[in-house]
Scaffold this active site. Sequence first.
Site, PDB file in Angstrom:
ATOM      1  N   ASP A  52     -31.686  14.543 -15.267  1.00  0.00           N
ATOM      2  CA  ASP A  52     -31.381  15.396 -16.410  1.00  0.00           C
ATOM      3  C   ASP A  52     -30.018  16.056 -16.207  1.00  0.00           C
ATOM      4  OD1 ASP A  52     -31.913  17.492 -18.608  1.00  0.00           O
ATOM      5  OD2 ASP A  52     -33.809  16.410 -18.559  1.00  0.00           O
ATOM      6  N   HIS A  90     -30.908  22.593 -19.625  1.00  0.00           N
ATOM      7  CA  HIS A  90     -31.952  21.693 -20.100  1.00  0.00           C
ATOM      8  C   HIS A  90     -32.872  21.220 -18.976  1.00  0.00           C
ATOM      9  CE1 HIS A  90     -33.490  17.807 -21.791  1.00  0.00           C
ATOM     10  NE2 HIS A  90     -33.470  18.472 -22.923  1.00  0.00           N
ATOM     11  N   SER A 104     -38.050  16.247 -25.362  1.00  0.00           N
ATOM     12  CA  SER A 104     -37.626  16.488 -23.982  1.00  0.00           C
ATOM     13  C   SER A 104     -38.643  17.322 -23.223  1.00  0.00           C
ATOM     14  CB  SER A 104     -36.282  17.229 -23.970  1.00  0.00           C
ATOM     15  OG  SER A 104     -35.219  16.386 -24.321  1.00  0.00           O
TER      16      SER A 104
END
Length: 543
Positions: A122, A158, A417
């Site tokens: 990620d 994220h 996600s």
Amino acid sequence: MAVGRRFGATRRTTTALLTGTIGFLSSVAVAVPVWAQQAPADGYFATPPPVDMTKLLPDSGQPDKKYKQSKGCVQRSTLGQNIVLKNRPWGQDYLQITKAQEIVKAATNGGVGRGVKVAVVDTGVTKHPWLPNLESGGEYVATPTNGQPKGLEDCDGHGTEVAGIIAAKPDNPEVGFIGVAPDATIVSYRQLSENYEPDTSTSTPPASNTAGGTPSSSTTPPTGSGSSLPPSGEGGGGSGSGDGDRTSPGQSNGGRQLEKAGTAGTLKTLAEIIRGIADRKSADVINMSVDNCRTATGSITEGEQQVQAAVHYAALAGIVVVAAAGNATDTCPQNDQPDARKPKTIVTPPWFADDVLSVGAIDQYGSVAPFSVHGPWVGVAAPGTQIISLDPAEGSRGLANLTFESGDKASEIQGTSFAAPYVAGLAALVKAKYPTLDAKGIINRIKETAQHPAAPGGRDNFVGYGVIDPVAALTQSLPSEIGNQAPIPPPQLAQLPPANDHSSTPMIVALAGTGGGVVALLITLFVMRTIRRNRPEEAASRR
């Protein structure tokens, strides 16, 4: 003859009416969206070409090109600094995560997911006190600053939120949030970032004052940056209302796109990382909440071939590969076309469903989240809205439930996600409870125990085989694990009489009977009229 002509006309009219009615009903049936039904096993753009293992890349262990930071990193908001989010996310209750954890703990006489490693490919993962089992994996964006281990910087925020859903372990008993497998180990690989861009200059770019130093509410992004930092002076909210720490920059629908112009991250480095994990056996599960979305053309790109070969290689090595199904945006249109075999949009890695368990998102009402990309490759679904997870800002010790999309506009954290790590966490729990199960067995257990949708074959293109059921995945006895094929819900066919397409006799008999009845009625009326005309009193009255 007149009666015969009337009968013929009646028959033609009735036949025309029946034909028109049948035609109308047929048009209604055709209008049912077949993309909501089970996709065929092969055909058109929905099925990728066979794997080309000559495209398998070695792991270089470094970025594919030079990148420079272009935007300010995620930071703590000045809104409500002292707020503590105490409520449990709805997704935890919906999936009965606490009960699933109790089952694993009782069965293993130890931690929940202990000994299982989950690779998070990620934007990196920031160190956090509530993420105790965090290891360095690799760095494919930029040279780590201030001596940080590779992969343990998260400028975007994220990857930290994704990792928190998998394995966060808060030490505050008042906090309701907890990761799915809190004793599992996270291995972080920073593979992409929307806060970095390709460096086309020949000189070394100046170091950013936000890339690894002490966080500050007055931090300013680099000149020319398009990011917006949180405003100050606004009130926060109570933990009961869901307001809490907020982060910036924003995440459009919670997604991170590979090979997006002006950002870091390519399919090539993704393929390299997957290959490296398989070679080193550095993880049991891989979570990829990153996607490449493009228009379907019936062809495959070289980067896609590289990822396809890598995920196949990892699957053969016994690694469970989990990926987010993708988020529909202006540049990633929703697959709502009539024929599921001809999608408008292809999403990689989910496209390679033979080796990847892709995850769609549902909302708090149990409905398919509107941003979740549909497709024949969707395997299962999990909660993807109103997300609470670790605050990814450097130095944070709390949680976040909001993000800034633009300017001072705060919005909920959401996206496929964040549905994917629920499934990756479940895979870690299944691995801990059933250590002898291989990757295929773990994936089958998750699919077979999911809450199957009411669709042919027990799957559709919205939620795949259904929303995951962690308790069932950890307790149910599956026929497929003792040598038998797991039962799949059969199509529920309407029990209609067989069609009679070749004989018109029944219709002729019915119409003849109707016509005969009409004729008999007319004769009866004629006879009665004649009798009344011949009565004496009627004749007298006429005189």
